[in-house]
Design a protein around this motif. Sequence first.
Motif, short mmCIF file in Angstrom:
data_model
loop_
_atom_site.label_atom_id
_atom_site.label_comp_id
_atom_site.label_asym_id
_atom_site.label_seq_id
_atom_site.Cartn_x
_atom_site.Cartn_y
_atom_site.Cartn_z
N PRO A 373 -0.71 12.15 9.46
CA PRO A 373 0.88 12.18 9.88
C PRO A 373 1.56 10.89 9.36
O PRO A 373 1.04 9.83 9.37
CB PRO A 373 1.12 12.28 11.16
N SER A 374 2.73 10.96 8.70
CA SER A 374 3.38 9.80 7.92
C SER A 374 3.54 8.67 9.21
O SER A 374 3.52 7.51 8.59
CB SER A 374 5.05 10.36 7.40
N ILE A 375 4.17 8.83 10.39
CA ILE A 375 4.15 7.80 11.03
C ILE A 375 2.97 7.11 11.42
O ILE A 375 2.90 5.96 11.85
CB ILE A 375 4.72 8.42 12.48
N ALA A 376 1.79 7.84 11.41
CA ALA A 376 0.55 7.46 11.76
C ALA A 376 0.11 6.49 10.58
O ALA A 376 -0.57 5.41 10.80
CB ALA A 376 -0.44 8.63 12.23
N LEU A 377 0.34 7.13 9.57
CA LEU A 377 -0.06 6.19 8.29
C LEU A 377 0.79 4.75 8.21
O LEU A 377 -0.12 3.82 8.02
CB LEU A 377 0.13 6.85 6.94
N LEU A 378 1.87 4.92 8.67
CA LEU A 378 2.75 3.40 8.66
C LEU A 378 2.13 2.59 9.84
O LEU A 378 2.14 1.52 9.58
CB LEU A 378 4.23 4.02 8.82
N ALA A 379 1.74 3.22 10.93
CA ALA A 379 1.40 2.44 12.06
C ALA A 379 -0.12 1.86 11.66
O ALA A 379 -0.33 0.52 12.15
CB ALA A 379 1.16 3.14 13.22
N PHE A 380 -1.00 2.56 10.88
CA PHE A 380 -2.24 2.01 10.44
C PHE A 380 -2.12 0.76 9.62
O PHE A 380 -2.81 -0.19 9.73
CB PHE A 380 -3.11 3.25 9.77
N MET A 381 -1.06 0.47 8.81
CA MET A 381 -0.67 -0.48 8.21
C MET A 381 -0.32 -1.98 8.73
O MET A 381 -0.66 -2.85 8.29
CB MET A 381 0.45 -0.31 7.21
N ILE A 382 0.03 -1.63 10.17
CA ILE A 382 0.56 -2.88 10.92
C ILE A 382 -0.64 -3.99 11.05
O ILE A 382 -0.17 -5.03 10.92
CB ILE A 382 1.19 -2.54 12.25
N PRO A 383 -1.69 -3.59 11.71
CA PRO A 383 -2.59 -4.74 11.99
C PRO A 383 -2.96 -5.47 10.73
O PRO A 383 -3.28 -6.98 10.92
CB PRO A 383 -3.95 -3.93 12.35
N VAL A 384 -2.80 -5.08 9.44
CA VAL A 384 -3.21 -5.52 8.34
C VAL A 384 -2.07 -6.24 7.80
O VAL A 384 -2.13 -7.52 7.09
CB VAL A 384 -3.97 -4.87 7.13
N PHE A 385 -0.93 -5.65 7.44
CA PHE A 385 0.19 -6.07 6.81
C PHE A 385 1.62 -6.14 7.63
O PHE A 385 2.42 -6.64 6.99
CB PHE A 385 0.58 -4.96 5.48
N GLY A 386 1.31 -6.28 8.87
CA GLY A 386 2.64 -6.57 9.63
C GLY A 386 3.53 -5.38 9.55
O GLY A 386 3.18 -4.10 9.38
N ILE A 387 4.77 -5.68 9.78
CA ILE A 387 5.93 -4.75 9.62
C ILE A 387 6.70 -5.03 8.86
O ILE A 387 6.96 -6.17 8.13
CB ILE A 387 6.71 -4.58 11.01
N GLY A 388 7.62 -4.13 8.35
CA GLY A 388 8.68 -4.37 7.47
C GLY A 388 8.57 -3.74 6.22
O GLY A 388 7.79 -2.54 5.88
N MET A 389 8.97 -4.25 4.74
CA MET A 389 8.78 -3.63 3.55
C MET A 389 7.37 -3.25 3.21
O MET A 389 7.22 -2.05 2.65
CB MET A 389 9.78 -4.43 2.61
N LEU A 390 6.55 -4.32 3.07
CA LEU A 390 5.24 -4.26 2.48
C LEU A 390 4.29 -3.03 2.98
O LEU A 390 3.97 -2.26 2.10
CB LEU A 390 4.38 -5.49 2.80
N PRO A 391 4.17 -2.90 4.37
CA PRO A 391 3.34 -1.68 4.90
C PRO A 391 3.82 -0.42 4.64
O PRO A 391 3.65 0.77 4.31
CB PRO A 391 3.17 -2.11 6.49
N ALA A 392 5.51 -0.08 4.47
CA ALA A 392 5.86 0.84 4.11
C ALA A 392 5.95 1.25 2.85
O ALA A 392 5.58 2.48 2.63
CB ALA A 392 7.66 0.82 4.61
N VAL A 393 5.81 0.36 2.07
CA VAL A 393 6.01 0.59 0.44
C VAL A 393 4.46 1.11 0.01
O VAL A 393 4.02 1.93 -0.50
CB VAL A 393 6.05 -0.47 -0.42
N ILE A 394 3.41 0.45 0.71
CA ILE A 394 2.10 0.84 0.78
C ILE A 394 1.69 2.09 1.12
O ILE A 394 1.23 2.98 0.56
CB ILE A 394 0.96 -0.20 1.39
#
Length: 518
Positions: A373-394
């Motif tokens: 799920p898209s929102i889950a993939l976005l959430a998985f990025m937060i511990p490594v890349f924080g929030i904002g543009m970088l995790p969203a782009v990845i």
Amino acid sequence: MTRGLHAVCLAALAFFMLVPLPAFSQDNRIVVGSKNFMESKLLAEIFAQLIEARTDLAVERRLGLAGTQVCFEALRTGAIDLYPEYTGTGLVSILRQPPTGDSRTALNVVRAEFLKRWDLWWLTPLGFENAYALAVPRSRTDDFPLRTISDLVKIAPSLTGGFGYEFINRPDGLPGLETRYGLTFQRVQAMQQALKYQAAAAGEIDVLDVYTTDGRLAVYDFVLLEDDRQFFPPYEASGLIRGSTLAEHPELGLILGLLANAFDAKTMRELNYRLQEGGESPEVVARDALSALHLLTGDAAGNQPVPHREGLFAYAWSKRTTLMRRTIEHLSLAGLALGLGILLAVPLGLLLERHQTVAETVIRGIGLTQTIPSIALLAFMIPVFGIGMLPAVIALWIYSLFPIVRNTYSGLRDAAPQAVEAARALGMTEWQILHWVRLPLAAPVIMAGVRTAGVITVGTTTLAAFIGAGGLGVPIVAGLQMANTTVILSGALPSAALALMIDGFLGKVETWVRPRGV
């Protein structure tokens, strides 16, 4: 290089050129976050305006993050400095401890544990509790009087429950109620907060979870059921802040301490009503709340006109500057992700065509990303890349890979076998065949994959709002919270237009690269 490969690379470059350079971090900056419901946004805006009024610090707002865990991870990893939280949520959802009915005990436990584990500080509570409660429309109590949750248990197997997404999964939500009370429903429907009220009023659901400070309770005729077994823990509202932020800016503790016991439940219901039913913005309501406490001075306390509900075009025109900024953010996120996808997926497709024994396995592995799920993939990025543009782009980049890789590989593999054999018969090398025959013939198929990825990426980018990356998802989420179709459409229509524009542009590129006669 062939005309087709030139075109694909130029398309990737065009999308990169859409993306502005990210702003450099500021040392004198405080990042305030919130969850994606109105009261959390309001409290965060109150924090932000008070800091701006009483300090020289710049405040960056990252409001509307997707729920407790996203906010907490953003705070823990330093992506935000401060956000409003509730003691019961900290106790049960984050610490995973059993609920307690004692507000002082709950506060002391979360203070001590958050300090010890993460150096996170709970500030003095704001003076009100926003607890969970179960509610039923009063019309449902005509045949069977309901006063407590235990009363509800007797008829719940014949009822439909409409509950928030977090409530359905939280231990202090529906799972805990099932354990403590033995509460089971005929059907459970997951619903966004504002829509639950409308569904209950229309008779589509029989029971819903509500917040006790929700302003909509003054509009809808509901019976709030007594928690007779004291299941729900206390939910005192407070600020949760990083210890490192307080160490760097110790004045924040004093300034935010001005809000200690500043609000009661009645006041919060009135403020929430203005947001939820009056259509006012969190900025206006927060400023009025601080002005009533005499915590703002000068221009900060000045009066501004109260917004009213408008038609779509009038609303969009009044918000044209904001919507233009959101559109640029949206296009930047989608463009950068798609450009990265093209630059990785096309060479990977070329490589896989040369190693066909493992190609399908690799492509299927990439295809598994589409099942997350898209929102889950976005959430998985937060511990490594924080929030904002970088995790969203990845996350968006990962989603863009599959259709481009699949089409590149299939286009090259199936490109006019007779023409390829004829080229070999003429003595052309494999590189010459790839360069002059296979890539030109496969280019339309490759571009079809790029077009598919482009439309998917633009649509998925609306979810970037949940991790503070901005874009046109911001008005969509805000409109859902207010059940305001005008606000939803102000984000949804430009997003749809962007998808059509990008697909149209890539369609022109596809026409250009298509060999004559194909």
